[in-house]
Design a protein around this motif. Structure first.
Motif, PDB file in Angstrom:
ATOM      1  N   GLY A 143      -1.445  32.789  72.696  1.00 51.11           N
ATOM      2  CA  GLY A 143      -2.888  32.700  72.841  1.00 51.11           C
ATOM      3  C   GLY A 143      -3.527  33.956  73.407  1.00 51.11           C
ATOM      4  O   GLY A 143      -4.617  33.898  73.992  1.00 51.11           O
ATOM      5  N   VAL A 144      -2.859  35.084  73.223  1.00 45.04           N
ATOM      6  CA  VAL A 144      -3.328  36.337  73.829  1.00 45.04           C
ATOM      7  C   VAL A 144      -4.770  36.639  73.452  1.00 45.04           C
ATOM      8  O   VAL A 144      -5.569  37.068  74.286  1.00 45.04           O
ATOM      9  CB  VAL A 144      -2.411  37.503  73.392  1.00 45.04           C
ATOM     10  CG1 VAL A 144      -2.996  38.845  73.790  1.00 45.04           C
ATOM     11  CG2 VAL A 144      -1.025  37.331  73.995  1.00 45.04           C
ATOM     12  N   TRP A 145      -5.138  36.414  72.199  1.00 46.81           N
ATOM     13  CA  TRP A 145      -6.473  36.773  71.729  1.00 46.81           C
ATOM     14  C   TRP A 145      -7.357  35.539  71.556  1.00 46.81           C
ATOM     15  O   TRP A 145      -8.532  35.559  71.901  1.00 46.81           O
ATOM     16  CB  TRP A 145      -6.354  37.537  70.417  1.00 46.81           C
ATOM     17  CG  TRP A 145      -7.598  38.252  70.005  1.00 46.81           C
ATOM     18  CD1 TRP A 145      -8.321  38.064  68.853  1.00 46.81           C
ATOM     19  CD2 TRP A 145      -8.293  39.286  70.720  1.00 46.81           C
ATOM     20  NE1 TRP A 145      -9.402  38.911  68.810  1.00 46.81           N
ATOM     21  CE2 TRP A 145      -9.409  39.678  69.941  1.00 46.81           C
ATOM     22  CE3 TRP A 145      -8.064  39.911  71.948  1.00 46.81           C
ATOM     23  CZ2 TRP A 145     -10.300  40.669  70.349  1.00 46.81           C
ATOM     24  CZ3 TRP A 145      -8.948  40.907  72.352  1.00 46.81           C
ATOM     25  CH2 TRP A 145     -10.047  41.273  71.564  1.00 46.81           C
ATOM     26  N   GLU A 146      -6.800  34.457  71.050  1.00 51.72           N
ATOM     27  CA  GLU A 146      -7.588  33.242  70.847  1.00 51.72           C
ATOM     28  C   GLU A 146      -8.180  32.740  72.159  1.00 51.72           C
ATOM     29  O   GLU A 146      -9.321  32.268  72.198  1.00 51.72           O
ATOM     30  CB  GLU A 146      -6.720  32.150  70.219  1.00 51.72           C
ATOM     31  CG  GLU A 146      -7.459  30.838  69.999  1.00 51.72           C
ATOM     32  CD  GLU A 146      -6.567  29.750  69.420  1.00 51.72           C
ATOM     33  OE1 GLU A 146      -7.071  28.637  69.214  1.00 51.72           O
ATOM     34  OE2 GLU A 146      -5.377  30.022  69.172  1.00 51.72           O
ATOM     35  N   ASN A 147      -7.419  32.832  73.244  1.00 54.14           N
ATOM     36  CA  ASN A 147      -7.881  32.322  74.535  1.00 54.14           C
ATOM     37  C   ASN A 147      -8.712  33.331  75.320  1.00 54.14           C
ATOM     38  O   ASN A 147      -9.169  33.037  76.421  1.00 54.14           O
ATOM     39  CB  ASN A 147      -6.692  31.869  75.375  1.00 54.14           C
ATOM     40  CG  ASN A 147      -5.976  30.684  74.750  1.00 54.14           C
ATOM     41  OD1 ASN A 147      -6.587  29.913  73.993  1.00 54.14           O
ATOM     42  ND2 ASN A 147      -4.689  30.531  75.025  1.00 54.14           N
ATOM     43  N   THR A 148      -8.876  34.512  74.760  1.00 57.21           N
ATOM     44  CA  THR A 148      -9.843  35.453  75.320  1.00 57.21           C
ATOM     45  C   THR A 148     -11.236  34.954  74.956  1.00 57.21           C
ATOM     46  O   THR A 148     -11.487  34.596  73.806  1.00 57.21           O
ATOM     47  CB  THR A 148      -9.627  36.863  74.739  1.00 57.21           C
ATOM     48  OG1 THR A 148      -8.311  37.306  75.077  1.00 57.21           O
ATOM     49  CG2 THR A 148     -10.644  37.844  75.281  1.00 57.21           C
ATOM     50  N   SER A 149     -12.137  34.898  75.912  1.00 52.78           N
ATOM     51  CA  SER A 149     -13.455  34.318  75.647  1.00 52.78           C
ATOM     52  C   SER A 149     -14.185  35.106  74.571  1.00 52.78           C
ATOM     53  O   SER A 149     -13.934  36.295  74.351  1.00 52.78           O
ATOM     54  CB  SER A 149     -14.288  34.302  76.927  1.00 52.78           C
ATOM     55  OG  SER A 149     -14.672  35.622  77.283  1.00 52.78           O
ATOM     56  N   ALA A 150     -15.116  34.421  73.915  1.00 53.74           N
ATOM     57  CA  ALA A 150     -15.902  35.073  72.875  1.00 53.74           C
ATOM     58  C   ALA A 150     -16.658  36.271  73.452  1.00 53.74           C
ATOM     59  O   ALA A 150     -16.789  37.310  72.793  1.00 53.74           O
ATOM     60  CB  ALA A 150     -16.870  34.077  72.247  1.00 53.74           C
ATOM     61  N   GLN A 151     -17.140  36.143  74.683  1.00 53.18           N
ATOM     62  CA  GLN A 151     -17.857  37.248  75.311  1.00 53.18           C
ATOM     63  C   GLN A 151     -16.938  38.456  75.504  1.00 53.18           C
ATOM     64  O   GLN A 151     -17.327  39.599  75.233  1.00 53.18           O
ATOM     65  CB  GLN A 151     -18.422  36.807  76.659  1.00 53.18           C
ATOM     66  CG  GLN A 151     -19.146  37.910  77.420  1.00 53.18           C
ATOM     67  CD  GLN A 151     -20.362  38.438  76.700  1.00 53.18           C
ATOM     68  OE1 GLN A 151     -21.211  37.647  76.284  1.00 53.18           O
ATOM     69  NE2 GLN A 151     -20.465  39.752  76.524  1.00 53.18           N
ATOM     70  N   GLU A 152     -15.715  38.209  75.946  1.00 51.86           N
ATOM     71  CA  GLU A 152     -14.771  39.315  76.144  1.00 51.86           C
ATOM     72  C   GLU A 152     -14.373  39.946  74.808  1.00 51.86           C
ATOM     73  O   GLU A 152     -14.216  41.167  74.717  1.00 51.86           O
ATOM     74  CB  GLU A 152     -13.535  38.809  76.895  1.00 51.86           C
ATOM     75  CG  GLU A 152     -13.778  38.451  78.344  1.00 51.86           C
ATOM     76  CD  GLU A 152     -12.533  37.871  78.996  1.00 51.86           C
ATOM     77  OE1 GLU A 152     -11.946  38.543  79.871  1.00 51.86           O
ATOM     78  OE2 GLU A 152     -12.135  36.747  78.618  1.00 51.86           O
ATOM     79  N   ARG A 153     -14.194  39.117  73.777  1.00 54.41           N
ATOM     80  CA  ARG A 153     -13.883  39.671  72.468  1.00 54.41           C
ATOM     81  C   ARG A 153     -15.044  40.521  71.965  1.00 54.41           C
ATOM     82  O   ARG A 153     -14.856  41.588  71.362  1.00 54.41           O
ATOM     83  CB  ARG A 153     -13.554  38.565  71.463  1.00 54.41           C
ATOM     84  CG  ARG A 153     -12.251  37.837  71.758  1.00 54.41           C
ATOM     85  CD  ARG A 153     -11.638  37.205  70.532  1.00 54.41           C
ATOM     86  NE  ARG A 153     -12.485  36.271  69.836  1.00 54.41           N
ATOM     87  CZ  ARG A 153     -12.590  34.972  70.104  1.00 54.41           C
ATOM     88  NH1 ARG A 153     -11.877  34.453  71.106  1.00 54.41           N
ATOM     89  NH2 ARG A 153     -13.369  34.181  69.405  1.00 54.41           N
ATOM     90  N   ALA A 154     -16.270  40.059  72.208  1.00 48.67           N
ATOM     91  CA  ALA A 154     -17.439  40.833  71.807  1.00 48.67           C
ATOM     92  C   ALA A 154     -17.491  42.166  72.540  1.00 48.67           C
ATOM     93  O   ALA A 154     -17.793  43.212  71.946  1.00 48.67           O
ATOM     94  CB  ALA A 154     -18.714  40.032  72.074  1.00 48.67           C
ATOM     95  N   ASP A 155     -17.175  42.139  73.828  1.00 42.42           N
ATOM     96  CA  ASP A 155     -17.163  43.389  74.599  1.00 42.42           C
ATOM     97  C   ASP A 155     -16.126  44.348  74.035  1.00 42.42           C
ATOM     98  O   ASP A 155     -16.370  45.562  73.946  1.00 42.42           O
ATOM     99  CB  ASP A 155     -16.858  43.104  76.071  1.00 42.42           C
ATOM    100  CG  ASP A 155     -17.997  42.381  76.780  1.00 42.42           C
ATOM    101  OD1 ASP A 155     -19.131  42.376  76.243  1.00 42.42           O
ATOM    102  OD2 ASP A 155     -17.749  41.806  77.861  1.00 42.42           O
ATOM    103  N   PHE A 156     -14.968  43.811  73.642  1.00 41.56           N
ATOM    104  CA  PHE A 156     -13.939  44.681  73.083  1.00 41.56           C
ATOM    105  C   PHE A 156     -14.399  45.266  71.746  1.00 41.56           C
ATOM    106  O   PHE A 156     -14.181  46.458  71.473  1.00 41.56           O
ATOM    107  CB  PHE A 156     -12.617  43.936  72.875  1.00 41.56           C
ATOM    108  CG  PHE A 156     -11.614  44.783  72.141  1.00 41.56           C
ATOM    109  CD1 PHE A 156     -10.869  45.732  72.803  1.00 41.56           C
ATOM    110  CD2 PHE A 156     -11.482  44.674  70.764  1.00 41.56           C
ATOM    111  CE1 PHE A 156      -9.989  46.559  72.122  1.00 41.56           C
ATOM    112  CE2 PHE A 156     -10.609  45.487  70.067  1.00 41.56           C
ATOM    113  CZ  PHE A 156      -9.854  46.434  70.754  1.00 41.56           C
ATOM    114  N   LEU A 157     -15.018  44.455  70.903  1.00 41.33           N
ATOM    115  CA  LEU A 157     -15.487  44.944  69.607  1.00 41.33           C
ATOM    116  C   LEU A 157     -16.509  46.070  69.792  1.00 41.33           C
ATOM    117  O   LEU A 157     -16.526  47.041  69.029  1.00 41.33           O
ATOM    118  CB  LEU A 157     -16.078  43.803  68.793  1.00 41.33           C
ATOM    119  CG  LEU A 157     -15.060  42.791  68.249  1.00 41.33           C
ATOM    120  CD1 LEU A 157     -15.762  41.547  67.730  1.00 41.33           C
ATOM    121  CD2 LEU A 157     -14.201  43.404  67.157  1.00 41.33           C
TER     122      LEU A 157
END
Length: 490
Positions: free
Chosen positions: A63-77
């Motif tokens: 769950g390394v990426w799936e369990n990263t919050s949508a906000q954190e994924r957005a920040d990474f993008l």
């Protein structure tokens, strides 16, 4: 015309590490303009592919990426986009894509400059809570979630490699899906630049990986049970092979396979505007794009005048070296593809086709074909796509005949209609069996920001678009409090 270029070194990005593809194919990647060798082609071996598959499976299982919050994924993008925003990245990508695919530098530069926006757009979708919603339920609100199917394989083509590859990567990462990108062996360089940017941005191991090679490694990954979704852009044969491989286990597939796109010109059309659209459809990306012009359908009363206008514009098209800022059009991607398109022209000539062209060829030894119309063939002989700057011409005398011609192939990706009567054009377009129709204009971009790019018939399966591509990598999950029905069906 600058010649001080150096292509990025060929390297995989597997489990957070860069590595040289283990197999030397014994063939070179050549300059589309001259045929001169640019680089030795290399491919992953079986062990490197297995390492990538293990890493993506581990990232998903943990769950390394799936369990990263949508906000954190957005920040990474957004951080990913920042890493891709430098002039050096844009120049490297635009020059490499131009040399290898043959697309002119003015076009590849635009694509390279748009690249960061692709990742920012995916980030914006996440911040708008596109994957997490509340819907009414019988006992209060219900959670309506979209979660990744699992590891995704992304296979990008050699035409538009930067735009198509980045769209797949940004969509999969936004969805929370660990992904492996396999670019075309003919145009791998923008993918390498993206991998380097992802690494600098600090992407977790196994979440985004890059494997270089040909269809051999693509087949190996498509058939691996650890891959849970496949997004493919390419030819019909490749799409059929992927669909067969994925069918037994119902693996979701997104397939864009090209189109023999129809452009319809009615008698009342602005012929100057239509002629410009026809030339754009023949010359943009050198005719090497899935929404390029395939068949020109023109009312018999305006055919001669329209073709005169088209040939006049074509006579001013500057066909030349793809790095030349003054070129309007460049060569085809490689000699094998050049030979295939030439063979298609000869086939149509043998069926009675009259070749119409007025663009001068450059004094260069590359894969150059002048934009060409072929008149006089039976519609039955022009049903197949020619993936190059070649289109057939057919006439009609009635709207009904035009519609029969427009729906006369098994492909349905894009269509174009030119008429002074917009209401008539819309009514006609509604009956065209294709994923999208543009009226009185021909452009590279989608018709609208939120509009999907659909595929009908043998043009593929599924929809692509801003939201649609992200959602493809996910399945729905609905969670809420439920009433308890009585036993016995009472």
């Amino acid at each position: 015309m600058s010649r001080d270029y150096q292509l990025p070194e060929l390297e995989n990005y597997i489990n957070g590490q860069f590595s040289t593809p283990a197999i030397d194919r014994g063939q070179s990647l050549n300059d589309a303009n001259t045929g001169e060798p640019l680089q030795q082609r290399r491919s992953c071996d079986h062990e490197q592919v297995q390492t990538a598959l293990q890493a993506t499976d581990r990232a998903y299982s943990e769950g390394v990426w799936e369990n990263t919050s949508a906000q954190e994924r957005a920040d990474f993008l957004d951080k990913f986009a920042d890493e891709l925003s430098s002039e050096e990245c844009a120049r490297t990508i635009s020059v490499a894509d131009s040399l290898t695919s043959g697309a002119i530098i003015r076009t590849t530069r635009k694509m390279a400059n748009i690249l960061p926006m692709v990742f920012r757009g995916a980030a914006a979708y996440l911040r708008e809570e596109g994957l997490d919603k509340k819907v009414p339920g019988p006992c209060g609100e219900v959670d309506y979630l979209r979660r990744p199917w699992g590891p995704a394989l992304l296979i990008a083509p050699w035409n538009g490699p930067t735009a198509i590859g980045s769209h797949k990567v940004a969509s999969a990462l936004a969805a929370g899906a660990p992904c492996i990108l396999k670019p075309s062996e003919f145009t791998p360089h923008s993918a390498i630049v993206m991998a380097r940017a992802a690494h600098r941005a600090g992407i977790p191991q196994g979440v985004f990986q890059l494997t270089l090679g040909d269809r051999t490694i693509g087949s190996q990954m498509v058939e691996d049970p650890r891959i849970k979704a496949v997004s493919f852009t390419g030819g019909l044969a490749g799409g059929r092979a992927i669909a067969r491989a994925c069918a037994a286990d119902f693996i979701p597939t997104q397939l864009e396979l090209g189109g023999n796109n129809q452009l319809v010109v009615f008698a009342d059309a602005d012929l100057d505007l239509a002629a410009t659209g026809i030339v754009y459809g023949l010359t943009n990306l050198n005719g090497q794009w899935c929404r390029a012009l395939g068949r020109l359908l023109v009312h018999e009363s305006v055919k001669d005048l329209l073709l005169d206008k088209v040939l006049t514009i074509l006579s001013d098209i500057r066909l030349g070296h793809s790095l030349d800022e003054d070129s309007d059009m460049g060569p085809l991607v490689h000699r094998g593809h050049y030979d295939s398109v030439i063979a298609d022209i000869e086939r149509l000539k043998s069926r009675g086709g009259q070749v119409l062209t007025s663009t001068a060829l450059p004094d260069l030894p590359g894969n150059f074909i002048a934009p060409t119309l072929v008149d006089g063939c039976s519609p039955a002989d022009t049903r197949e796509e020619i993936f190059g700057p070649v289109a057939a011409v057919h006439t009609f005398s009635s709207d009904a005949e035009a519609l029969t011609l427009a729906n006369g192939t098994d492909l349905g990706l894009a269509g174009y209609v030119y008429s002074a009567d917009e209401a008539k054009a819309f009514a006609f377009a509604h009956k065209m069996r294709t994923g999208g129709v543009k009226i009185n204009g021909y452009s590279l971009l989608s018709i609208g920001a939120g509009a999907p790019r659909g595929a009908w018939g043998l043009s593929g399966l599924g929809e692509e678009g801003h939201a649609q591509s992200i959602e493809f990598f996910t399945g729905s999950r609905v969670i809420g409090v439920s009433p308890q029905d009585p036993l016995g069906g009472r």
